[in-house]
Write a protein that holds these residues in place. Structure first.
Motif: not given
Length: 165
Positions: A146-159
């Motif tokens: 299980d590897a996750r990339i954690v985005a702090f903000d919504e715009a990065t999460f969307d990308q």
């Protein structure tokens, strides 16, 4: 084969075996993800950095310490290239992900949370930072499940979500 997902949130609260810290070469804490991990982990993280990395860590390399007070067991520290300072060799960036997974394998970690290394104050262009992370993690020969990339903000999460789709 590793399952890679995008997560919107705070990397310091991820319930994984290891969180990856986008550290600076001195290994003594800093801003951004590095500062957040040192604050959340408490003094044990800095003490371990001083003990394990008395001379710091080279760009593109990785090493581990305790996670201190965080829910994770370990912090895997990696030093990304500072694009804003002229370190534009992409192989240094991909090495951060590859070396972090190698350290995770050495530790026996099966779940790892990554930030987007070098994409903050170090100025790596966001599209390429995402591409480098996704490509390197997906191609890795690793026992991490299980590897996750954690985005702090919504715009990065969307990308990130778009790239993973």
């Amino acid at each position: 084969m590793v399952t890679l997902t995008a997560v919107r949130g705070d990397i310091t609260t991820q319930e994984v075996d290891a969180v990856v810290n986008a550290a600076n070469s001195a290994m003594r804490g800093g801003g951004g993800v590095d500062g957040a991990i040192h604050r959340a982990g408490g003094p044990a993280v800095l003490e371990a950095c001083i003990e394990r990395f008395p001379d710091g860590l080279a760009t593109g390399d990785a090493g581990w310490t305790t996670a201190g007070d965080m829910p994770a067991r370990w912090v895997i520290h990696t030093v990304g290239p500072n694009h804003s300072a002229g370190q534009t060799d992409r192989s240094l960036l991909t090495s951060c992900y590859r070396r972090s997974l190698e350290v995770a394998d050495e530790l026996g970690a099966r779940s790892v949370a990554f930030p987007l290394i070098s994409a903050g104050v170090y100025g790596w262009p966001m599209d390429d930072a995402i591409a480098a992370a996704v490509e390197t993690i997906r191609r890795a020969d690793t026992r991490v499940e299980d590897a996750r990339i954690v985005a702090f903000d919504e715009a990065t999460f969307d990308q990130l979500s778009h790239r993973l789709a």
